[in-house]
Every structure is written in structure tokens, then in C-alpha cells.
Design a protein around this motif. Structure first.
Motif, short mmCIF file in Angstrom:
data_model
loop_
_atom_site.label_atom_id
_atom_site.label_comp_id
_atom_site.label_asym_id
_atom_site.label_seq_id
_atom_site.Cartn_x
_atom_site.Cartn_y
_atom_site.Cartn_z
N THR A 136 20.14 1.96 -31.04
CA THR A 136 20.46 0.54 -31.06
C THR A 136 20.43 0.01 -29.64
OG1 THR A 136 22.78 1.15 -30.96
CG2 THR A 136 21.89 0.63 -33.12
N ALA A 137 20.35 -1.33 -29.51
CA ALA A 137 20.36 -1.87 -28.16
C ALA A 137 20.57 -3.37 -28.14
CB ALA A 137 19.07 -1.49 -27.44
N CYS A 138 19.82 -4.08 -27.26
CA CYS A 138 20.14 -5.46 -26.89
C CYS A 138 19.85 -6.45 -28.00
CB CYS A 138 19.34 -5.84 -25.65
SG CYS A 138 19.60 -4.70 -24.29
N GLY A 169 15.99 1.88 -24.13
CA GLY A 169 15.18 0.67 -24.04
C GLY A 169 14.22 0.72 -22.87
N ARG A 170 14.69 1.26 -21.76
CA ARG A 170 13.84 1.33 -20.57
C ARG A 170 12.70 2.32 -20.78
NH1 ARG A 170 14.73 3.52 -14.69
NH2 ARG A 170 12.99 2.47 -13.68
N ILE A 171 12.96 3.41 -21.50
CA ILE A 171 11.89 4.36 -21.81
C ILE A 171 10.74 3.64 -22.51
CG2 ILE A 171 11.27 6.33 -23.26
CD1 ILE A 171 14.03 7.50 -22.65
N GLY A 172 11.08 2.80 -23.48
CA GLY A 172 10.05 2.05 -24.19
C GLY A 172 9.29 1.10 -23.28
N GLN A 173 10.00 0.45 -22.37
CA GLN A 173 9.36 -0.48 -21.45
C GLN A 173 8.40 0.23 -20.50
OE1 GLN A 173 12.72 -2.37 -19.59
NE2 GLN A 173 13.32 -3.47 -21.44
N VAL A 174 8.83 1.39 -20.01
CA VAL A 174 7.97 2.16 -19.10
C VAL A 174 6.74 2.68 -19.85
CG1 VAL A 174 7.82 4.26 -17.70
CG2 VAL A 174 9.84 2.79 -17.55
N SER A 176 1.46 -0.59 -31.48
CA SER A 176 2.33 -0.78 -32.64
C SER A 176 3.48 0.22 -32.64
CB SER A 176 1.53 -0.64 -33.94
OG SER A 176 0.60 -1.70 -34.07
N MET A 177 3.21 1.45 -32.19
CA MET A 177 4.27 2.45 -32.11
C MET A 177 5.36 2.00 -31.13
SD MET A 177 1.73 5.77 -32.02
CE MET A 177 3.00 6.95 -31.56
N LEU A 178 4.94 1.43 -30.02
CA LEU A 178 5.90 0.97 -29.02
C LEU A 178 6.63 -0.28 -29.51
CD1 LEU A 178 3.88 1.57 -25.74
CD2 LEU A 178 5.85 2.86 -26.58
N GLN A 179 5.96 -1.10 -30.29
CA GLN A 179 6.64 -2.25 -30.89
C GLN A 179 7.74 -1.78 -31.84
OE1 GLN A 179 4.15 -5.37 -32.59
NE2 GLN A 179 2.55 -4.90 -31.11
N LEU A 180 7.43 -0.73 -32.61
CA LEU A 180 8.44 -0.17 -33.51
C LEU A 180 9.64 0.33 -32.71
CD1 LEU A 180 7.71 2.03 -36.59
CD2 LEU A 180 9.53 2.67 -35.04
N PHE A 181 9.36 1.02 -31.61
CA PHE A 181 10.43 1.52 -30.75
C PHE A 181 11.25 0.35 -30.20
CE2 PHE A 181 12.24 3.15 -26.80
CZ PHE A 181 12.73 4.38 -27.19
N GLU A 182 10.56 -0.72 -29.83
CA GLU A 182 11.25 -1.88 -29.27
C GLU A 182 12.15 -2.54 -30.32
OE1 GLU A 182 10.28 -6.19 -27.11
OE2 GLU A 182 8.66 -4.96 -27.94
N THR A 225 16.10 -2.90 -29.75
CA THR A 225 16.54 -4.27 -29.46
C THR A 225 17.17 -4.87 -30.71
OG1 THR A 225 14.33 -5.16 -29.96
CG2 THR A 225 14.83 -4.71 -27.65
N SER A 226 17.80 -4.02 -31.50
CA SER A 226 18.46 -4.50 -32.71
C SER A 226 19.79 -5.16 -32.36
CB SER A 226 18.69 -3.34 -33.68
OG SER A 226 19.64 -2.44 -33.16
#
Length: 326
Positions: free
Chosen positions: A20-22, A103-108, A138-144, A148-149
Motif C-alpha cells: 500500500t502507499a500514497c 513506491g520508489r522502486i517502481g519509479q526507478v 503495463s506491469m509498472l502501471q500495475l505496480f504503481e 499508490t492505493s
């Protein structure tokens, strides 16, 4: 064939405890409000075949809120209770910092997509690399979406609202699941296939039903159980009370002393990973990227060991191996 997507959507609640996150932007909030209104207007039919038809057709449209609406009231209460309890048992600073790191892992990863595709750790053929390159956004969008829930903090866990979570996060995941399935060559049924499935009742009693499900050229029978005024998969109903009781017992067993003892080591590992992420993000060549990625493996293993030491209370970290092509 099983009700995989239905079970998956219900299982996302458990995943909310760990990934979960922002919060969302105002634009997303507006879209989510519309999804919630659409879900609220629907009425779950009493007939089991019609109920399943509605659930999957709505999921295929990206309406995750229908899954929450289709749950028995006691299940909804159980889900809210266990997520809110988790919020009272975790260390707020450690949880929030870990989620921010996820969240930062996904951004990087989003920034360094080209290096990920060509990394020595993928060990992929040219064809597999091409598929990974196509699927990775799309995989990274899923992670985001997951990171960012609405459950950004321990305070967010304590105020968890299942209906809102399914209207927003599960809806977004359903849409991305459809997009990712279009990139796969698998013969397994997709959410779109299930959205077009034909459900028919074979046997029916007051509390049990057997359905025939025809989808994607396949046929299968499925057993349903009536819980309160809702039809749910029989195996899910059989295990629900036990699984909820075990989950609550595990959370109740977490003591402040456990969290306090593990916190210094966990925060040290998080700081190490943050430093490695900075190196990965700043890598300008494939060689530098792979070397930095190699350096992340030790702190990742340390974080997973810390999580096990706390009885699984800490958020689970992704494995160090890079994603492979679908």
C-alpha cells in the motif's frame, strides 16, 4: 477452470496489508467516485447464475466494486476488521518508510526500463526481450496502482474502507489485467473471456448451487454456497472463517516488543536499499545498472529475513530477480 479472477479480487484485500502507499490525485478521485456510483446502482441477482454473470461482466468492464458488493455482509465486516487491526499492530514509521521505498522502486524501474529489458539478470532471448519491453509499461502501471492505493499509512489501514478500496484499487487492477492479457499468448482464460462467459444452473437448493460455466471454448462446473444473501464459491466459503480467525490470531500475537526489537535493523536495511536505489537510478550504462542491481540483493535478503523475524508483519519485498517476459 476456477473462478480465478473472482478469488484474485477477494485476495487483493489480504495484499492490501502488505502493498500500500500514497493517496490518489484529485483527477483519479473524481473517476473513482464515478465508479462507486455505477457499482452502487447495481443489484446482485438472487439467482446464482445471474449473480455470477453480473459479477464477471462488470469486472471485465473494470468495475472492481462489484466484488465487494457481491460479498456477504459478514465477509465485508471481516475484511474491514482484519485490515484495520493490522494498522494498530504495525510500527507506523517502519511501515510508512517501507511503503515509500516500494513506491520508489517502481519509479526507478519506470525510469530505467531499457536497462531492465537488457539486463543480464533477465537472461531472455531476443523474442522474450521484445515481449518484456512491450509488457513492462503495463506491469509498472500495475505496480504503481498497488503502491499508490488509499492505504498509504498505518493510519490509513486503521480507517480502511473496503467498498472504497474495491471501487478504486481493484477496479484499476482489473483494467490493467485486461491490458496485460492482450499481450500474452497463453491459452488460459482472461478476465475478458470470463466477462463473456455463459453461466447456467445445473442443480439448485436453498444453500447450494452447481453451475455450468462456458467461456473461451471451455466448459466447467462450479459449486457455490449461499452465505447470508450472497452466492460465493464453495471452497472460499468453506475456508473463510478459519482463514479469518488465523489471520486475526497472527496479528493479535504481534507484540510491541517484537516490533521494537526488529525496528533498528529493518530501518538500517531500508536505508541501505535507498542508497542502492539512488545508484540504480543514476546509472548511465548497462554495466553500471547491472552492478548496482547486484548490490541490491543483499539488503533485499536482509529485509525479507527481518520480515520473517517479525512473524510476517513487515511488508514483503519483491524478489531481487528482474521481471521476465510474459
Amino acid at each position: 477452470m476456477k473462478f480465478t479472477q473472482y478469488h484474485f479480487s477477494l485476495g487483493l484485500v489480504a495484499g492490501a496489508l502488505f502493498f500500500t502507499a500514497c493517496g490518489k490525485s484529485d483527477e483519479s478521485a473524481t473517476a473513482d467516485s464515478g465508479a462507486a456510483e455505477a457499482s452502487a446502482e447495481l443489484v446482485i441477482p438472487d439467482a446464482p447464475d445471474e449473480a455470477m454473470q453480473l459479477i464477471f461482466s462488470e469486472l471485465a468492464k473494470g468495475n472492481g466494486g462489484i466484488v465487494w458488493q457481491a460479498m456477504p455482509a459478514s465477509y465485508q465486516s471481516d475484511v474491514n476488521t482484519i485490515v484495520q487491526l493490522a494498522g494498530t499492530k504495525i510500527d507506523a514509521e517502519m511501515y510508512d518508510t517501507t511503503i515509500a521505498l516500494l513506491g520508489r522502486i517502481g519509479q526507478v524501474a519506470d525510469k530505467q526500463q531499457a536497462f531492465i529489458v537488457n539486463s543480464q539478470f533477465t537472461k531472455s532471448s531476443p523474442e522474450q526481450k521484445a515481449k518484456l519491453e512491450q509488457a513492462l509499461p503495463s506491469m509498472l502501471q500495475l505496480f504503481e496502482v498497488v503502491t499508490t492505493s488509499d492505504l498509504a499509512t498505518s493510519a490509513g489501514l486503521q480507517s480502511f474502507d473496503g467498498q472504497k478500496f474495491f471501487d478504486t484499487t481493484v477496479s484499476d487492477l482489473a483494467k490493467l489485467s485486461i491490458e496485460l492479457s492482450k499481450l500474452e499468448d497463453s491459452e488460459q482464460l482472461t478476465l475478458e473471456d470470463l466477462g463473456q462467459a455463459e453461466f447456467s444452473t445445473v442443480e439448485l437448493s436453498d444453500l447450494a448451487a452447481t453451475l455450468k460455466v462456458a467461456a473461451g471454448g471451455q466448459e466447467q462446473t462450479e459449486m457455490l454456497t449461499k452465505v447470508e444473501d450472497r452466492w460465493v464459491p464453495a471452497d472460499l466459503a468453506a475456508d473463510w472463517s478459519t482463514n479469518m480467525a488465523q489471520g486475526i490470531a497472527q496479528l493479535e500475537a504481534i507484540s510491541p516488543e517484537q516490533m521494537t526489537a526488529s525496528k533498528p535493523q529493518m530501518m538500517t536495511v531500508i536505508a541501505m536499499l535507498d542508497g542502492v536505489l539512488t545508484q540504480i537510478e543514476s546509472a548511465k550504462t548497462q554495466e553500471a545498472f547491472d552492478e548496482s542491481l547486484q548490490g541490491a540483493m543483499m539488503p533485499l535478503m536482509g529485509m525479507m529475513m527481518m520480515g520473517q523475524g517479525m512473524g510476517g508483519a513487515a511488508p514483503a519485498m519483491p524478489a531481487p530477480a528482474m521481471p521476465t517476459a510474459p
